[in-house]
Design an enzyme around this catalytic site. Structure first.
Site, PDB file in Angstrom:
ATOM      1  N   HIS A   1      -5.130   3.072   3.616  1.00  0.00           N
ATOM      2  CA  HIS A   1      -4.942   1.583   3.968  1.00  0.00           C
ATOM      3  C   HIS A   1      -3.534   1.467   4.699  1.00  0.00           C
ATOM      4  CE1 HIS A   1      -7.299   0.861  -0.304  1.00  0.00           C
ATOM      5  NE2 HIS A   1      -8.053   1.189   0.842  1.00  0.00           N
TER       6      HIS A   1
ATOM      7  N   GLU B   1      -5.108   4.536  -0.704  1.00  0.00           N
ATOM      8  CA  GLU B   1      -4.109   3.959  -0.613  1.00  0.00           C
ATOM      9  C   GLU B   1      -3.252   4.296   0.627  1.00  0.00           C
ATOM     10  OE1 GLU B   1      -4.335   1.421  -2.168  1.00  0.00           O
ATOM     11  OE2 GLU B   1      -4.532   1.569  -4.590  1.00  0.00           O
TER      12      GLU B   1
ATOM     13  N   GLU C   1      -2.683  -4.585  -7.407  1.00  0.00           N
ATOM     14  CA  GLU C   1      -3.929  -4.422  -6.809  1.00  0.00           C
ATOM     15  C   GLU C   1      -4.737  -5.779  -6.413  1.00  0.00           C
ATOM     16  OE1 GLU C   1      -5.348  -1.945  -5.506  1.00  0.00           O
ATOM     17  OE2 GLU C   1      -4.233  -0.159  -6.656  1.00  0.00           O
TER      18      GLU C   1
ATOM     19  N   GLU D   1      -9.399  -2.311  -3.050  1.00  0.00           N
ATOM     20  CA  GLU D   1      -8.502  -2.911  -4.241  1.00  0.00           C
ATOM     21  C   GLU D   1      -9.287  -3.555  -5.150  1.00  0.00           C
ATOM     22  OE1 GLU D   1      -6.145  -1.558  -3.409  1.00  0.00           O
ATOM     23  OE2 GLU D   1      -5.501  -1.975  -1.325  1.00  0.00           O
TER      24      GLU D   1
ATOM     25  N   HIS E   1     -10.361  -0.721  -7.356  1.00  0.00           N
ATOM     26  CA  HIS E   1      -8.903  -0.091  -8.181  1.00  0.00           C
ATOM     27  C   HIS E   1      -8.604  -1.054  -9.124  1.00  0.00           C
ATOM     28  CE1 HIS E   1      -7.654   1.858  -3.970  1.00  0.00           C
ATOM     29  NE2 HIS E   1      -8.934   2.231  -4.392  1.00  0.00           N
TER      30      HIS E   1
ATOM     31  N   TYR F   1      -2.950  -0.621   8.848  1.00  0.00           N
ATOM     32  CA  TYR F   1      -2.057  -1.744   9.332  1.00  0.00           C
ATOM     33  C   TYR F   1      -1.828  -1.408  10.681  1.00  0.00           C
ATOM     34  CZ  TYR F   1      -3.154  -3.246   4.448  1.00  0.00           C
ATOM     35  OH  TYR F   1      -3.681  -3.499   3.329  1.00  0.00           O
TER      36      TYR F   1
ATOM     37  N   ASP G   1       0.934  -1.054  -0.071  1.00  0.00           N
ATOM     38  CA  ASP G   1       0.059   0.007  -0.053  1.00  0.00           C
ATOM     39  C   ASP G   1       0.910   1.259  -0.005  1.00  0.00           C
ATOM     40  OD1 ASP G   1      -2.863  -0.373  -0.402  1.00  0.00           O
ATOM     41  OD2 ASP G   1      -2.980  -1.486   1.303  1.00  0.00           O
TER      42      ASP G   1
HETATM   43 FE   LIG Z   1      -4.673  -0.042  -1.206  1.00  0.00          FE
HETATM   44 FE   LIG Z   2      -5.284   0.096  -4.433  1.00  0.00          FE
END
Ligand SMILES: [Fe+2]
Ligand SMILES: [Fe+2]
EC number: 1.17.4.1
Length: 327
Positions: free
Chosen positions: A99, A96, A164, A198, A201, A103, A65
């Protein structure tokens, strides 16, 4: 002198930009809406091997990401003519970054500072992870030049779709597998939002790639190149999967899931699948389809673990005493 154009959303530039823009907006979320701390007991109940596998999987996802947000999306955007398509990519680029951060939101609730340090150190030194990042980055770097061939652009878009729609899934497997059995459910709600993003995307960038493919002078040559890249990445995914999943006994199942998603990436690019897939673990499929969240990219934004985001702002009138109420 160069004429600068403003994006005009009142004149459609193609059949799909507005549809993808609206769907992306509908899927908007931020990590802090979710409460992964609900998983602390679940985390403690996992075996040390399972925890290790989970941390490594999420570490690897963070790297992908980061690459997509900092390099992939911005570099692709530079070579796309439609201003509306550029706007969709700009929005995806921002997601992104969310994302990549999310985590860390999961790590900070379940792992110690020392653990977190170890994960990021492992990511930087794992040869399979570094290999996949460098393979994709090689195609992105070509896009850094102003004057590139249509084939270079096509390969950059293919690299993006492989990232992706294919390379994420060895990492997504473990949170989905655990969630499908009722473990780490709150954190999986974040993962499921990422999977849904994702998915859209991969479809969008796949369409951009298909548009370029139609204009290539030697499409067969480009197709050979993309299949060679896919195979190289696939061989690396197998080794990466063995490294992180052998201890928890899930290697064979993850490899099947990897092949399933490699086929999906090819389909997003408009090509036939090449891998034979027998059976994807139904628990992982179930992990994607619990009632609170949905994998389908036309899904609504909804999960049980969201914090309330419906804030009602107070107005001056709210402070005026209602004298009709008897005390
Ligand atoms: Fe992502
Ligand atoms: Fe993505």
């Amino acid at each position: 002198m160069k004429q600068y154009k403003a994006v005009n959303w009142n004149e459609p530039e193609n059949d799909y930009a507005l549809m993808f823009w609206e769907q992306n907006i509908k899927q908007f979320w931020i990590d802090t809406e979710y409460i992964p701390s609900k998983d602390i007991d679940s985390w403690k109940a996992l075996s040390p091997e399972m925890r290790e596998c989970y941390k490594k999987a999420l570490g690897g996802l963070t790297l992908l990401d980061t690459l997509q947000s900092h390099t992939g999306m911005p570099k692709i955007m530079d070579h796309i003519d439609s201003l509306q398509n550029k706007s969709v990519l700009a929005y995806m680029c921002m997601m992104e970054a969310i994302h990549a951060k999310s985590y860390s939101t999961i790590f900070t609730t379940v792992a110690t500072s020392r653990d977190i340090e170890d994960i990021f150190h492992w990511v930087q030194n794992n040869k399979y992870l570094q290999f996949k990042a460098s393979m994709i980055d090689k195609y992105y770097r070509k896009l850094a030049e102003t004057d590139i061939s249509k084939e270079d652009l096509f390969m950059g878009l293919c690299a993006s779709v492989f990232l992706e729609s294919f390379l994420f899934y060895s990492g997504f497997f473990i949170p989905l597998w655990l969630c499908g059995q009722g473990h780490m459910v709150a954190s999986a709600d974040i993962i499921k939002k990422i999977v849904a993003d994702e998915s859209i995307h991969g479809v969008f960038v796949g369409l951009l790639a298909q548009d370029v493919y139609k204009k290539l002078p030697h499409p067969e040559k480009a197709k050979e190149k993309l299949l060679a890249l896919l195979n190289e990445l696939y061989e690396n995914e197998l080794k990466y999967t063995e490294e992180i999943y052998t201890e928890v006994g899930l290697t064979a199942e993850v490899k099947e899931y990897v092949r399933y998603n490699a086929n999906k990436a090819l389909m997003n690019l408009g090509f036939e699948p090449i891998f034979e897939v027998k059976r994807v673990n139904p628990i992982v499929m179930n992990g994607l389809n619990v009632e609170t969240t949905q994998h389908d990219f036309f899904s609504k934004k909804s999960t049980n673990y969201e914090k309330s985001m419906e804030i009602v702002h107070l107005r001056d009138e709210d402070f005026v005493m209602d004298t009709s109420i008897a005390i």
